[in-house]
Design an enzyme around this catalytic site. Sequence first.
Site, mmCIF file in Angstrom:
data_model
loop_
_atom_site.group_PDB
_atom_site.id
_atom_site.type_symbol
_atom_site.label_atom_id
_atom_site.label_comp_id
_atom_site.label_asym_id
_atom_site.label_seq_id
_atom_site.Cartn_x
_atom_site.Cartn_y
_atom_site.Cartn_z
ATOM 1 N NE ARG A 1 -7.356 4.432 7.072
ATOM 2 C CZ ARG A 1 -6.007 4.271 6.600
ATOM 3 N NH1 ARG A 1 -5.494 4.946 5.598
ATOM 4 N NH2 ARG A 1 -5.461 3.245 7.005
ATOM 5 N N GLY B 1 -0.220 -0.324 8.715
ATOM 6 C CA GLY B 1 1.044 -0.421 9.214
ATOM 7 C C GLY B 1 1.262 -0.219 10.701
ATOM 8 C CE LYS C 1 7.069 -12.811 0.374
ATOM 9 N NZ LYS C 1 7.737 -11.641 -0.447
ATOM 10 N N GLY D 1 -4.160 -3.879 7.197
ATOM 11 C CA GLY D 1 -4.204 -4.246 5.898
ATOM 12 C C GLY D 1 -5.248 -4.959 5.312
HETATM 13 C C1 3PG Z 1 -2.149 4.215 5.756
HETATM 14 O O1 3PG Z 1 -3.075 4.152 4.672
HETATM 15 O O2 3PG Z 1 -1.712 3.141 6.335
HETATM 16 C C2 3PG Z 1 -1.971 5.321 6.707
HETATM 17 O O3 3PG Z 1 -2.548 6.681 6.119
HETATM 18 C C3 3PG Z 1 -0.246 5.514 6.282
HETATM 19 O O4 3PG Z 1 -0.006 5.839 4.938
HETATM 20 P P1 3PG Z 1 1.458 5.400 4.458
HETATM 21 O O5 3PG Z 1 1.614 4.164 4.517
HETATM 22 O O6 3PG Z 1 1.783 6.268 3.009
HETATM 23 O O7 3PG Z 1 2.314 6.463 5.270
HETATM 24 MG MG MG Z 2 -1.241 -7.541 4.845
#
Ligand code: 3PG
Ligand code: MG
Length: 396
Positions: free
Chosen positions: A36, A377, A197, A354
């Site tokens: 990042r 996310g 899931k 993820g």
């Molecule tokens: C992440 O690591 O997915 C982003 O930096 C967002 O972090 P957060 O889910 O704590 O908002």
């Molecule tokens: Mg996942």
Amino acid sequence: MRLRRIEDADVNGKRVLVRVDFNVPMKDGIVTDATRLMSAMPTITHLKSAGAKIILLAHFGRPKGQRVADASLMPVVAPLADMIAAPVEFAGDCIGPAAEVAVSALKRGRVLLLENTRFHAGEEKNDPAFAAELAKLGDIYVNDAFSAAHRAHGSTAGVAELLPAYAGLAMQRELDHLGQALRDPKRPVIAIVGGAKVSTKIALLENLVTKVDKLFVGGAMANTFLAAQGHDVGKSLFEADFADTARAIMEAARKHGCEMILPVDLVCAREFAPHPDTLTVPVDAIPADMMALDCGPATVDALADTIDACKTLIWNGPLGAFETPPFDTSTVEAAKYAGQRARENNLIAVAGGGDTVAALNQAGASGDFTFISTAGGAFLEWMEGKTLPGVEAVTD
Ligand code: 3PG
Ligand code: MG
């Protein structure tokens, strides 16, 4: 909808507030994966050569408005300075006197990192007063943090309303590649979705069946679909309560002409542990006392054939319990195959979210993919078709 691009801003001599995502993996104060940080380099380099004063804004962890020592961004300073081969200043607060003094001392072409925005409760609340404090520090705002763009926070949304706001180069790169995979793709498109899931990926699957030509479902999620089709899944992890949801998704796929592809064979074991005795069976022959933990070789072969028939691939989630060998096999094999096709046959292969990046790294396939999102996310929400507040804030 048009993205306001940083290249169109006159930044010479200006104070440019750049929202980056430096929420990096860290152990004992050492950054363990600098991906990042690296992704922010193009924007930082662009601004440096354009003579801007570069003020970096970022969050780290989830300190919930408290000043927590182990959530400091200080450990990022040294690796960042190494990367840009120049000193990086640091201010112990992102608003108030400490930040203001550091900003007013900043020279053109130099970089200042401000302390964790989430040390202030106003950040996550998107408090206008907090956003106004941030806005005081800059003349121009740039959002280069696609992976935090699903949060409507002070530093991702609020401040963007108070200053001329632009998308940075990493943000643009993310949106260009994701758009190439889902918004305006070369067809046919296959989506590969795995993970444990169905319940966490309903919105994702519902959107994908309207957009892609083929949808492969793997991981324990596939068990829920197989059970919904009437297969006995033995002791496998599955969500009995989501059988109707799974059937509705299959029906929606039929309606939209999206071919849904499920595993045809599975690798089963009696215990979930590294290297237990395993048995590979067709999906209609899972023994009552065993659980499915990975897709089998016939599934990987069929998936490879399907990939061959496609021009674009979008991947989220592992196909088996990939942290526990040998149940990483199908994920690794399929990822290698997709990577090879991307390298040799012009397959556009995009992945994110993820566990996905870890799985592709484990397969050694990351380098061959066309693009790997830095987002977890935010990648999922974008694939669900949602509007991301941090993107909207830099869009006309
Ligand atoms: C992440 O690591 O997915 C982003 O930096 C967002 O972090 P957060 O889910 O704590 O908002
Ligand atoms: Mg996942």
